[in-house]
Write an enzyme that holds these catalytic residues in place. Structure first.
Site, PDB file in Angstrom:
ATOM      1  N   LYS A  12       0.710  -1.130   0.148  1.00 19.25           N
ATOM      2  CA  LYS A  12      -0.094   0.154   0.065  1.00 19.25           C
ATOM      3  C   LYS A  12       0.764   1.237   0.101  1.00 19.25           C
ATOM      4  O   LYS A  12       0.741   2.027  -0.846  1.00 19.25           O
ATOM      5  CB  LYS A  12      -0.968   0.076   1.107  1.00 19.25           C
ATOM      6  CG  LYS A  12      -1.831   1.105   1.254  1.00 19.25           C
ATOM      7  CD  LYS A  12      -2.747   0.949   2.484  1.00 19.25           C
ATOM      8  CE  LYS A  12      -3.584   2.140   2.747  1.00 19.25           C
ATOM      9  NZ  LYS A  12      -4.492   2.204   3.961  1.00 19.25           N
ATOM     10  N   GLU A  17      10.556  -4.727   4.643  1.00 19.10           N
ATOM     11  CA  GLU A  17      10.723  -5.917   4.114  1.00 19.10           C
ATOM     12  C   GLU A  17      10.214  -6.175   2.677  1.00 19.10           C
ATOM     13  O   GLU A  17      11.105  -6.834   2.160  1.00 19.10           O
ATOM     14  CB  GLU A  17       9.590  -6.914   5.071  1.00 19.10           C
ATOM     15  CG  GLU A  17      10.034  -6.992   6.497  1.00 19.10           C
ATOM     16  CD  GLU A  17       9.269  -5.965   7.320  1.00 19.10           C
ATOM     17  OE1 GLU A  17       9.072  -4.876   6.958  1.00 19.10           O
ATOM     18  OE2 GLU A  17       9.308  -6.137   8.478  1.00 19.10           O
ATOM     19  N   ARG A  57      -5.327  -4.874   6.295  1.00 20.16           N
ATOM     20  CA  ARG A  57      -5.665  -6.105   6.439  1.00 20.16           C
ATOM     21  C   ARG A  57      -7.239  -6.512   5.920  1.00 20.16           C
ATOM     22  O   ARG A  57      -8.036  -7.322   6.073  1.00 20.16           O
ATOM     23  CB  ARG A  57      -5.601  -6.132   7.979  1.00 20.16           C
ATOM     24  CG  ARG A  57      -6.471  -5.134   8.709  1.00 20.16           C
ATOM     25  CD  ARG A  57      -6.101  -5.192  10.443  1.00 20.16           C
ATOM     26  NE  ARG A  57      -6.474  -4.234  10.843  1.00 20.16           N
ATOM     27  CZ  ARG A  57      -5.805  -3.049  10.915  1.00 20.16           C
ATOM     28  NH1 ARG A  57      -4.614  -2.506  10.634  1.00 20.16           N
ATOM     29  NH2 ARG A  57      -6.240  -1.855  11.747  1.00 20.16           N
ATOM     30  N   HIS A  92      -5.484 -33.982  17.572  1.00 18.77           N
ATOM     31  CA  HIS A  92      -4.310 -34.864  17.759  1.00 18.77           C
ATOM     32  C   HIS A  92      -3.219 -33.997  18.296  1.00 18.77           C
ATOM     33  O   HIS A  92      -2.077 -34.441  18.460  1.00 18.77           O
ATOM     34  CB  HIS A  92      -4.109 -35.677  16.707  1.00 18.77           C
ATOM     35  CG  HIS A  92      -5.256 -36.748  16.319  1.00 18.77           C
ATOM     36  ND1 HIS A  92      -5.166 -37.861  16.758  1.00 18.77           N
ATOM     37  CD2 HIS A  92      -6.050 -36.416  15.339  1.00 18.77           C
ATOM     38  CE1 HIS A  92      -6.332 -38.440  16.266  1.00 18.77           C
ATOM     39  NE2 HIS A  92      -6.815 -37.790  15.283  1.00 18.77           N
TER      40      HIS A  92
HETATM   41  O1  F6P Z   1       2.222  -4.297  10.012  1.00 22.09           O
HETATM   42  C1  F6P Z   1       1.607  -2.968   9.699  1.00 22.09           C
HETATM   43  C2  F6P Z   1       1.268  -2.808   8.269  1.00 22.09           C
HETATM   44  O2  F6P Z   1       1.119  -1.557   8.105  1.00 22.09           O
HETATM   45  C3  F6P Z   1       0.045  -3.567   7.961  1.00 22.09           C
HETATM   46  O3  F6P Z   1      -1.030  -2.965   8.460  1.00 22.09           O
HETATM   47  C4  F6P Z   1       0.232  -3.668   6.522  1.00 22.09           C
HETATM   48  O4  F6P Z   1      -1.000  -4.513   6.250  1.00 22.09           O
HETATM   49  C5  F6P Z   1       1.594  -4.056   6.302  1.00 22.09           C
HETATM   50  O5  F6P Z   1       2.192  -3.398   7.263  1.00 22.09           O
HETATM   51  C6  F6P Z   1       2.045  -3.819   4.993  1.00 22.09           C
HETATM   52  O6  F6P Z   1       1.975  -2.496   4.611  1.00 22.09           O
HETATM   53  P1  F6P Z   1       2.030  -2.163   2.834  1.00 22.09           P
HETATM   54  O7  F6P Z   1       1.292  -2.747   2.029  1.00 22.09           O
HETATM   55  O8  F6P Z   1       2.106  -0.597   2.846  1.00 22.09           O
HETATM   56  O9  F6P Z   1       3.535  -2.607   2.551  1.00 22.09           O
END
Ligand code: F6P
Length: 505
Positions: free
Chosen positions: A168, A174, A231, A347
């Site tokens: 987003k 990451e 989310r 289990h």
């Molecule tokens: O973990 C925080 C967060 O902002 C989440 O709410 C979101 O889904 C995720 O990081 C990934 O964010 P982006 O889509 O901006 O990479």
């Protein structure tokens, strides 16, 4: 105590409630202003007050002729324009019309994203595997641990591989780290020709300038909007990998499933409103019984990632300690959601649910038919799900145990006290449409809980501090010169130890 909507049944009769409890819980919902909060969300009001944003995942699945206005503009046509663009692109990948840089068709799709830009796509891919194009391979890279990327691409031919960079913000550490590694991996194999990026990378984002900076042509960008929370985004362009896997038609029926439950949530009286009932029951056990967790137990192998998906949906939404006004909260908010597909859990951890000292409300999810019918399997599976909720609810008394001939000394070990609550959600079979319904039920249950707790279910400030501290620590790990460390003594020592391990490796 059952409710039905759009072909989905909720049996909530195995709960510690009476009709009076139910009517009091409904009064609680009414007293908390749930009705007006639902209306405000659907009207596009900026109910995410801390980020000053509307909360309109319901617009992502609104029909073409609907009108939902944000800042004076009807957003529904924009939603459908992106869906059209996604459908065109998906078709070109699925038919082989879209070619890679060397002229080979694309056979591998790698989604790079994390949180809402990963968990929804992964869950939907697994859930809808039955409907997917089996000539294409799908991989999902989320963790900044390089093993995730390395294992995902190990056996892939870069000339046949398309990366969907889903973020987003397009700034998430990451995702951008993985995207840069993917870019290098792809370029190296394709002769370093920068023009190859256009054929092997597309982006899903709200941030066109960062997408362009990365080197992806914004013509190959699929947009969404700040009123879609991460989310709550798997049915936006973030679902591009899902659409490529199952095809635009199936994707549209999934959206229709979501929409049917949206309408149910918006219009059904609370006493027959499934997400409201689910939300109220979650509040009931959390705040009146001190239950700390909810187990989500799908008796459907394809839903194996559903609990992981729900963890972000529920806990990032409602894991809050202050009210909308910033006042400290004096009652527990979101329970911990967890689970595994049945019958595997039986289990493993069900022992604790049946006989442990904790109260763990369970959601069983099951279907009338299997997508892979095989002999007696499905009847056996379903017998198990019904048996589990029966055993939890009614247990087995000491007298019953002894009547079976169990010696006195062993009897206490074999007693099931019962009265352990569960819901059963039952639908015909796991289609894209039913998956949409199931997710929407939980989305709106989360909303209901958040309204009662008077919290903002749509921000996530709790993820910020760790991100900031990591940015401070990264140079301390990377610098060749011994850094001056100003953390607490534990963190300083761990950093020094890591630097030492790295040097001696
Ligand atoms: O973990 C925080 C967060 O902002 C989440 O709410 C979101 O889904 C995720 O990081 C990934 O964010 P982006 O889509 O901006 O990479």
């Amino acid at each position: 105590m059952t409710a039905e909507a759009a072909g989905v049944l909720l049996d909530y009769s195995k709960n510690r409630i009476t009709n009076e409890t139910l009517s009091l819980l409904i009064q609680l919902a009414e007293g908390s202003g749930l009705r007006s909060r639902i209306d405000a969300m659907f009207r596009g009001e900026k109910i995410n007050v801390t980020e000053k944003r509307a909360v309109l995942h319901v617009a992502l699945r609104a029909p073409k002729d609907a009108s939902i206005v944000v800042d004076g503009e009807n957003v529904v046509p924009q939603v459908h324009a992106v869906l059209e663009k996604m459908a065109g692109f998906s078709k070109s990948i699925r038919t082989g019309e879209w070619k890679g840089h060397t002229g080979k068709r694309i056979r591998n799709i790698v989604n790079i994203g994390i949180g809402g830009s990963d968990l929804g796509p992964v869950m939907a891919y697994e859930a809808l595997r039955h409907y997917r194009d089996r000539s294409l391979a799908f991989r999902f890279v989320s963790n900044v641990d390089s093993t995730d990327f390395a294992e995902a691409v190990r056996d892939l031919d870069p000339a046949e591989t398309l990366f969907i960079v889903s973020s987003k913000t397009f700034t998430t550490l990451e995702t951008m780290t993985n995207a840069h590694s993917a870019r290098a991996w792809s370029l190296e194999a394709l002769g370093g020709d920068e023009s190859s990026i256009a054929k092997h990378f597309v982006a899903v984002s709200t941030n066109a300038s960062e997408v362009a900076k990365f080197g992806i042509d914004t013509a190959n960008m699929f947009g969404f909007w700040d009123w879609v929370g991460g989310r709550y985004s798997m049915d936006s362009a973030i679902g591009l990998s899902t659409m490529i896997a199952i095809g635009p038609e199936n994707f549209r029926t999934m959206l229709d499933g979501f929409h049917q439950i949206d309408e149910h949530f918006r219009t059904a009286p609370f006493e027959r409103n499934i997400p409201v009932l689910m939300g109220l029951l979650a509040v009931w056990y959390t705040d009146f019984f001190g239950a700390e967790t909810v187990a989500v137990l799908p008796y459907e192998q394809y839903l194996k990632r559903f609990p992981a998906y729900l963890q972000q949906l529920t806990m990032e939404s409602n894991g809050k300690h202050v009210t909308l006004d910033g006042a400290e909260i004096a009652y527990p908010t979101s329970p911990i959601y967890w689970g595994e597909p049945g019958t595997n859990g039986q289990h493993s951890f069900y022992q604790l649910i049946h006989q442990g000292t904790r109260l763990i409300p369970c959601d069983f999810i099951a279907f009338g038919t299997s997508l892979n019918p095989l002999g007696r399997h499905h009847d056996i599976l379903m017998a198990n799900v019904f048996a589990q909720s029966e055993a939890l609810a009614f247990g087995k008394t000491s007298d019953q145990v002894k009547a079976e001939g169990t010696p006195e000394w062993l009897a206490p070990q074999r007693v099931f006290e019962g009265n352990r609550p569960s819901n059963t959600i039952l639908a015909d079979r796991l289609t894209p449409e039913v998956l949409g319904k199931l997710i929407a039920l939980y989305e709106h249950s989360v909303f209901t809980q958040g309204v009662i707790w008077q919290i903002n279910s749509f921000d996530q400030w709790g993820v910020e501090l760790g991100k900031v501290l990591a940015q401070r620590i990264i140079p301390e790990l990377e610098t060749a010169a011994e850094p001056e460390l100003g953390h607490d003594s534990s963190t300083n020592a761990l950093i020094s130890r890591y630097r030492h391990l790295k040097e001696s490796a």
